[in-house]
Design a protein around this motif. Structure first.
Motif, mmCIF file in Angstrom:
data_model
loop_
_atom_site.group_PDB
_atom_site.id
_atom_site.type_symbol
_atom_site.label_atom_id
_atom_site.label_comp_id
_atom_site.label_asym_id
_atom_site.label_seq_id
_atom_site.Cartn_x
_atom_site.Cartn_y
_atom_site.Cartn_z
ATOM 1 N N CYS A 39 -52.953 12.074 90.365
ATOM 2 C CA CYS A 39 -52.654 13.377 89.757
ATOM 3 C C CYS A 39 -53.043 13.437 88.285
ATOM 4 O O CYS A 39 -53.347 14.512 87.762
ATOM 5 C CB CYS A 39 -51.164 13.701 89.858
ATOM 6 N N GLU A 41 -55.551 12.632 86.464
ATOM 7 C CA GLU A 41 -56.858 13.099 85.975
ATOM 8 C C GLU A 41 -56.845 14.606 85.703
ATOM 9 O O GLU A 41 -57.569 15.074 84.837
ATOM 10 C CB GLU A 41 -57.976 12.730 86.962
ATOM 11 N N CYS A 42 -56.051 15.363 86.425
ATOM 12 C CA CYS A 42 -55.962 16.801 86.166
ATOM 13 C C CYS A 42 -54.675 17.176 85.416
ATOM 14 O O CYS A 42 -54.700 17.954 84.480
ATOM 15 C CB CYS A 42 -56.005 17.586 87.470
ATOM 16 N N HIS A 43 -53.549 16.623 85.846
ATOM 17 C CA HIS A 43 -52.262 17.039 85.249
ATOM 18 C C HIS A 43 -51.950 16.316 83.944
ATOM 19 O O HIS A 43 -51.038 16.733 83.229
ATOM 20 C CB HIS A 43 -51.126 16.837 86.261
ATOM 21 N N ALA A 55 -54.907 21.920 85.038
ATOM 22 C CA ALA A 55 -53.982 21.921 86.182
ATOM 23 C C ALA A 55 -52.666 22.566 85.769
ATOM 24 O O ALA A 55 -52.451 22.835 84.585
ATOM 25 C CB ALA A 55 -53.733 20.500 86.670
ATOM 26 N N GLY A 56 -51.795 22.782 86.763
ATOM 27 C CA GLY A 56 -50.476 23.338 86.476
ATOM 28 C C GLY A 56 -49.756 22.531 85.394
ATOM 29 O O GLY A 56 -49.832 21.309 85.374
ATOM 30 N N ILE A 64 -42.824 26.373 87.737
ATOM 31 C CA ILE A 64 -43.313 25.396 88.719
ATOM 32 C C ILE A 64 -42.159 24.540 89.248
ATOM 33 O O ILE A 64 -41.891 24.521 90.441
ATOM 34 C CB ILE A 64 -44.430 24.514 88.120
ATOM 35 N N LEU A 72 -42.515 22.791 96.789
ATOM 36 C CA LEU A 72 -43.451 21.956 96.036
ATOM 37 C C LEU A 72 -44.166 20.968 96.950
ATOM 38 O O LEU A 72 -45.367 20.737 96.809
ATOM 39 C CB LEU A 72 -42.713 21.226 94.904
ATOM 40 N N LYS A 80 -53.346 24.569 96.388
ATOM 41 C CA LYS A 80 -53.025 25.920 95.947
ATOM 42 C C LYS A 80 -54.157 26.491 95.107
ATOM 43 O O LYS A 80 -54.774 25.777 94.326
ATOM 44 C CB LYS A 80 -51.739 25.891 95.105
ATOM 45 N N GLY A 81 -54.384 27.771 95.264
ATOM 46 C CA GLY A 81 -55.345 28.466 94.412
ATOM 47 C C GLY A 81 -56.777 28.233 94.861
ATOM 48 O O GLY A 81 -57.038 28.013 96.046
ATOM 49 N N GLY A 86 -58.842 24.708 92.021
ATOM 50 C CA GLY A 86 -57.384 24.761 92.161
ATOM 51 C C GLY A 86 -56.780 23.402 92.464
ATOM 52 O O GLY A 86 -57.403 22.360 92.258
ATOM 53 N N MET A 87 -55.562 23.463 92.951
ATOM 54 C CA MET A 87 -54.831 22.240 93.319
ATOM 55 C C MET A 87 -55.329 21.773 94.690
ATOM 56 O O MET A 87 -55.192 22.486 95.672
ATOM 57 C CB MET A 87 -53.342 22.615 93.332
ATOM 58 N N LEU A 94 -52.369 11.380 100.841
ATOM 59 C CA LEU A 94 -51.051 10.764 100.681
ATOM 60 C C LEU A 94 -50.210 10.933 101.941
ATOM 61 O O LEU A 94 -50.318 11.944 102.637
ATOM 62 C CB LEU A 94 -50.297 11.425 99.509
HETATM 63 C C1 HEC Z 1 -58.526 18.073 90.826
HETATM 64 C C2 HEC Z 1 -57.447 18.394 89.932
HETATM 65 C C3 HEC Z 1 -56.010 18.198 90.437
HETATM 66 C C4 HEC Z 1 -55.460 17.044 90.948
HETATM 67 C C5 HEC Z 1 -56.119 15.694 91.193
HETATM 68 C C6 HEC Z 1 -54.062 17.365 91.196
HETATM 69 N N1 HEC Z 1 -53.794 18.665 90.871
HETATM 70 FE FE1 HEC Z 1 -52.002 19.622 91.054
HETATM 71 N N2 HEC Z 1 -52.832 21.327 90.354
HETATM 72 C C7 HEC Z 1 -54.159 21.486 89.980
HETATM 73 C C8 HEC Z 1 -54.386 22.869 89.580
HETATM 74 C C9 HEC Z 1 -55.704 23.453 89.106
HETATM 75 C C10 HEC Z 1 -53.150 23.547 89.736
HETATM 76 C C11 HEC Z 1 -52.856 25.036 89.507
HETATM 77 C C12 HEC Z 1 -53.090 25.752 90.827
HETATM 78 C C13 HEC Z 1 -52.794 27.241 90.754
HETATM 79 O O1 HEC Z 1 -51.701 27.614 90.310
HETATM 80 O O2 HEC Z 1 -53.660 28.022 91.172
HETATM 81 C C14 HEC Z 1 -52.197 22.545 90.203
HETATM 82 C C15 HEC Z 1 -50.874 22.821 90.487
HETATM 83 C C16 HEC Z 1 -49.979 21.893 90.952
HETATM 84 C C17 HEC Z 1 -48.596 22.183 91.236
HETATM 85 C C18 HEC Z 1 -47.884 23.513 90.985
HETATM 86 C C19 HEC Z 1 -48.130 24.503 92.064
HETATM 87 C C20 HEC Z 1 -47.393 25.788 91.765
HETATM 88 O O3 HEC Z 1 -46.513 26.132 92.545
HETATM 89 O O4 HEC Z 1 -47.717 26.460 90.767
HETATM 90 C C21 HEC Z 1 -48.032 21.029 91.698
HETATM 91 C C22 HEC Z 1 -46.591 20.828 92.142
HETATM 92 C C23 HEC Z 1 -49.062 20.030 91.710
HETATM 93 N N3 HEC Z 1 -50.235 20.589 91.253
HETATM 94 C C24 HEC Z 1 -48.874 18.731 92.107
HETATM 95 C C25 HEC Z 1 -49.862 17.755 92.092
HETATM 96 C C26 HEC Z 1 -49.649 16.387 92.499
HETATM 97 C C27 HEC Z 1 -48.329 15.816 92.945
HETATM 98 C C28 HEC Z 1 -50.848 15.750 92.383
HETATM 99 C C29 HEC Z 1 -51.155 14.315 92.712
HETATM 100 C C30 HEC Z 1 -50.730 13.831 94.014
HETATM 101 C C31 HEC Z 1 -51.807 16.715 91.915
HETATM 102 N N4 HEC Z 1 -51.178 17.914 91.741
HETATM 103 C C32 HEC Z 1 -53.145 16.462 91.701
HETATM 104 C C33 HEC Z 1 -55.135 20.516 89.966
HETATM 105 C C34 HEC Z 1 -54.968 19.210 90.403
#
Ligand code: HEC
Length: 112
Positions: A39, A41-43, A55-56, A64, A72, A80-81, A86-87, A94
């Motif tokens: 996670c 690398e983006c978050h 990322a979020g 969130i 969640l 998502k998105g 997006g996510m 996993l």
């Molecule tokens: C490639 C990039 C990327 C990776 C890797 C990534 N995310 Fe995200 N994540 C995003 C983006 C972009 C959003 C926003 C999406 C949207 O709101 O449209 C997001 C949103 C979320 C959200 C919030 C969703 C909401 O309800 O607004 C959660 C929870 C989340 N990610 C969990 C995780 C977890 C846990 C991992 C690792 C297992 C992870 N993400 C890995 C890009 C990533």
């Protein structure tokens, strides 16, 4: 009687800790490793996703983490998105347990 009360008093704090731990969806220690692997690398390490740019933002976007564990976990499972920016879905990445572990880490580290 007094001995029973003393025993209860000894047991109670531990019982509370156990109940609290049982409420957490997963193991945050395992979750940290997963977060850093998958996670971060983006978050980002600080959970802000560069203020929501990559990322979020778990820290400042309170909407969130105010969602339920079920919501969640579903987002982590399905993604998502935008399909590209997006996510991403983590369902092939996993296990269910790993998703719970990582959510637990996120709540513990970035939740208020
Ligand atoms: C490639 C990039 C990327 C990776 C890797 C990534 N995310 Fe995200 N994540 C995003 C983006 C972009 C959003 C926003 C999406 C949207 O709101 O449209 C997001 C949103 C979320 C959200 C919030 C969703 C909401 O309800 O607004 C959660 C929870 C989340 N990610 C969990 C995780 C977890 C846990 C991992 C690792 C297992 C992870 N993400 C890995 C890009 C990533």
């Amino acid at each position: 009687m007094l001995a029973t009360i003393q025993k209860l008093l000894l047991v109670l704090p531990f019982a509370t800790v156990t109940v609290f731990a049982a409420d957490l969806p997963g193991d945050p220690v395992e979750g940290e490793e997963i977060y850093m692997d998958v996670c971060e690398e983006c978050h980002q390490v600080d959970g802000t996703g560069e203020n929501g740019a990559t990322a979020g933002d778990f820290v400042n976007d309170k909407k969130i983490l105010s969602q339920s564990d079920e919501e969640l976990l579903l987002t982590i499972f399905d993604g998502k998105g935008d399909p590209i920016d997006g996510m991403p879905s983590m369902k092939d990445e996993l296990s269910d347990k790993e998703m719970k572990d990582v959510l637990s880490y996120i709540r513990q580290t970035f939740g208020s």
